[in-house]
Design a protein around this motif. Structure first.
Motif, mmCIF file in Angstrom:
data_model
loop_
_atom_site.group_PDB
_atom_site.id
_atom_site.type_symbol
_atom_site.label_atom_id
_atom_site.label_comp_id
_atom_site.label_asym_id
_atom_site.label_seq_id
_atom_site.Cartn_x
_atom_site.Cartn_y
_atom_site.Cartn_z
ATOM 1 N N VAL A 100 10.637 -5.244 -18.548
ATOM 2 C CA VAL A 100 9.556 -4.702 -17.515
ATOM 3 C C VAL A 100 10.317 -4.206 -16.059
ATOM 4 C CG1 VAL A 100 7.781 -5.363 -15.926
ATOM 5 C CG2 VAL A 100 7.352 -5.953 -18.169
ATOM 6 N N PRO A 101 11.188 -5.037 -15.466
ATOM 7 C CA PRO A 101 11.979 -4.353 -14.308
ATOM 8 C C PRO A 101 12.901 -3.425 -14.860
ATOM 9 C CG PRO A 101 12.699 -6.826 -14.996
ATOM 10 C CD PRO A 101 11.442 -6.378 -15.796
ATOM 11 N N TRP A 102 13.286 -3.356 -15.935
ATOM 12 C CA TRP A 102 14.215 -2.464 -16.178
ATOM 13 C C TRP A 102 13.467 -0.860 -16.399
ATOM 14 C CZ3 TRP A 102 14.256 1.537 -20.110
ATOM 15 C CH2 TRP A 102 15.404 2.418 -20.288
ATOM 16 N N ARG A 103 12.136 -1.279 -16.929
ATOM 17 C CA ARG A 103 11.349 -0.002 -17.131
ATOM 18 C C ARG A 103 10.952 0.773 -15.603
ATOM 19 N NH1 ARG A 103 8.205 3.861 -16.274
ATOM 20 N NH2 ARG A 103 6.196 4.110 -17.293
ATOM 21 N N ARG A 104 10.893 -0.260 -14.472
ATOM 22 C CA ARG A 104 10.418 0.136 -13.243
ATOM 23 C C ARG A 104 11.652 0.725 -12.862
ATOM 24 N NH1 ARG A 104 9.351 -4.983 -11.296
ATOM 25 N NH2 ARG A 104 7.396 -5.153 -12.593
ATOM 26 N N TRP A 106 14.136 2.246 -14.074
ATOM 27 C CA TRP A 106 14.197 3.765 -14.809
ATOM 28 C C TRP A 106 12.987 4.722 -15.084
ATOM 29 C CZ3 TRP A 106 19.059 5.465 -14.820
ATOM 30 C CH2 TRP A 106 20.032 4.353 -14.449
ATOM 31 N N ASP A 107 12.129 4.258 -14.340
ATOM 32 C CA ASP A 107 10.910 4.998 -14.538
ATOM 33 C C ASP A 107 11.132 6.535 -14.388
ATOM 34 O OD1 ASP A 107 7.926 5.340 -14.573
ATOM 35 O OD2 ASP A 107 8.317 6.428 -12.422
ATOM 36 N N HIS A 108 11.857 7.243 -13.978
ATOM 37 C CA HIS A 108 12.085 8.458 -14.008
ATOM 38 C C HIS A 108 12.633 8.965 -15.651
ATOM 39 C CE1 HIS A 108 15.744 6.688 -12.960
ATOM 40 N NE2 HIS A 108 16.497 7.961 -13.378
ATOM 41 N N ILE A 109 13.087 8.154 -16.226
ATOM 42 C CA ILE A 109 13.387 8.707 -17.785
ATOM 43 C C ILE A 109 12.603 7.902 -18.921
ATOM 44 C CG2 ILE A 109 15.934 9.173 -17.184
ATOM 45 C CD1 ILE A 109 16.633 6.514 -18.589
ATOM 46 N N VAL A 110 11.654 7.349 -18.656
ATOM 47 C CA VAL A 110 10.913 6.593 -19.633
ATOM 48 C C VAL A 110 9.372 7.160 -19.338
ATOM 49 C CG1 VAL A 110 9.753 4.348 -20.052
ATOM 50 C CG2 VAL A 110 12.110 4.382 -18.975
ATOM 51 N N PRO A 169 -1.407 8.081 -20.779
ATOM 52 C CA PRO A 169 -0.444 7.332 -20.161
ATOM 53 C C PRO A 169 -0.672 5.937 -19.983
ATOM 54 C CG PRO A 169 -1.114 9.434 -18.900
ATOM 55 C CD PRO A 169 -1.955 9.391 -20.192
ATOM 56 N N ALA A 170 0.242 5.333 -20.147
ATOM 57 C CA ALA A 170 0.171 3.813 -19.967
ATOM 58 C C ALA A 170 1.428 3.036 -19.568
ATOM 59 C CB ALA A 170 -0.326 3.199 -21.524
ATOM 60 N N PHE A 171 1.328 1.707 -19.416
ATOM 61 C CA PHE A 171 2.507 0.914 -19.064
ATOM 62 C C PHE A 171 3.161 1.506 -17.847
ATOM 63 C CE2 PHE A 171 6.760 -1.027 -20.442
ATOM 64 C CZ PHE A 171 6.693 -2.287 -19.717
ATOM 65 N N PRO A 172 2.464 1.697 -16.636
ATOM 66 C CA PRO A 172 3.249 2.423 -15.452
ATOM 67 C C PRO A 172 4.288 1.338 -14.906
ATOM 68 C CG PRO A 172 0.799 1.284 -14.928
ATOM 69 C CD PRO A 172 1.074 1.174 -16.376
ATOM 70 N N ALA A 173 5.089 1.976 -14.341
ATOM 71 C CA ALA A 173 6.130 1.355 -13.570
ATOM 72 C C ALA A 173 5.696 0.226 -12.523
ATOM 73 C CB ALA A 173 7.235 2.213 -13.144
ATOM 74 N N SER A 174 4.774 0.829 -11.769
ATOM 75 C CA SER A 174 3.994 -0.113 -10.717
ATOM 76 C C SER A 174 2.765 -0.059 -10.866
ATOM 77 C CB SER A 174 4.431 0.309 -9.352
ATOM 78 O OG SER A 174 4.345 1.629 -8.915
ATOM 79 N N ALA A 175 1.810 -1.067 -10.426
ATOM 80 C CA ALA A 175 0.673 -0.981 -10.144
ATOM 81 C C ALA A 175 -0.085 -0.869 -8.932
ATOM 82 C CB ALA A 175 -0.070 -2.383 -10.671
ATOM 83 N N LEU A 176 -0.435 0.463 -8.510
ATOM 84 C CA LEU A 176 -1.082 1.064 -7.447
ATOM 85 C C LEU A 176 -2.429 0.428 -7.001
ATOM 86 C CD1 LEU A 176 0.568 4.490 -7.328
ATOM 87 C CD2 LEU A 176 1.465 2.451 -6.204
#
Length: 178
Positions: A100-104, A106-110, A169-176
């Motif tokens: 989860v933090p890795w995904r956050r 590297w959001d720009h490549i995931v 789209p799913a599994f966002p890097a952050s929840a707004l």
């Protein structure tokens, strides 16, 4: 003028050779886990441009292991693309805490998409790269095939692309939220 060297300069030992990616049939959860680890290691060492992981929920993938995240971190670079396709990502968030933090970060490549579990929208359980693939044809028993066959790789990518188009789209890097 000639300079003499009195002591040999130390040299770094060469990296151990990368074990070849598996090819052929595999059977069992341990075998599949090893395939995922081998793919991540190869991606990092060989600098693959694209990784595609798809599974209904990634419940039994070793994505939360320290070694998996270290390999993803080593692989991450400009121009890379990591695609995650699933029917649901809640299991990823619960069971793969390191991802989860890795995904956050590297959001720009995931890119992540979820596909509804409807008839005809089955998400394959697979790893796809431009040169190699692993496809669990029986995810319940972790049985499948992996290899370099261009035809099988192309057919798998077509199935993945079909699921991708049906997804959202799913599994966002952050929840707004407000």
């Amino acid at each position: 003028m000639q300079i003499e060297h009195t002591a040999a300069e130390p040299s770094l030992p060469p990296l151990p050779p990368l074990p070849p990616l598996p090819e052929g049939r595999f059977d069992g959860r341990e075998a599949f886990g090893g395939i995922v680890r081998a793919a991540l290691s190869a991606a990092a060492r060989q600098g693959w441009r694209e990784l595609v992981f798809c599974d209904p929920d990634f419940a039994d993938w070793p994505l939360g292991e320290r070694a998996s995240i270290e390999a993803l971190q080593a692989w991450s670079a400009t121009g890379r693309r990591f695609i995650l396709l699933a029917q649901r990502f809640d299991v990823v968030e619960r069971n793969h805490a390191r991802l989860v933090p890795w995904r956050r970060m590297w959001d720009h490549i995931v890119e992540c998409r979820a596909v509804r579990a409807e008839a005809g929208n089955a998400v394959p359980s697979a790893i796809w790269t431009p040169g190699w693939f692993a496809h669990r044809t029986d995810p319940e028993r972790s049985r499948g095939v992996c290899g370099f066959d261009p035809r099988a790789r192309r057919e798998l990518r077509e199935a993945i692309d079909e699921s991708w188009r049906a997804g959202r789209p799913a599994f966002p890097a952050s929840a707004l939220g407000l």
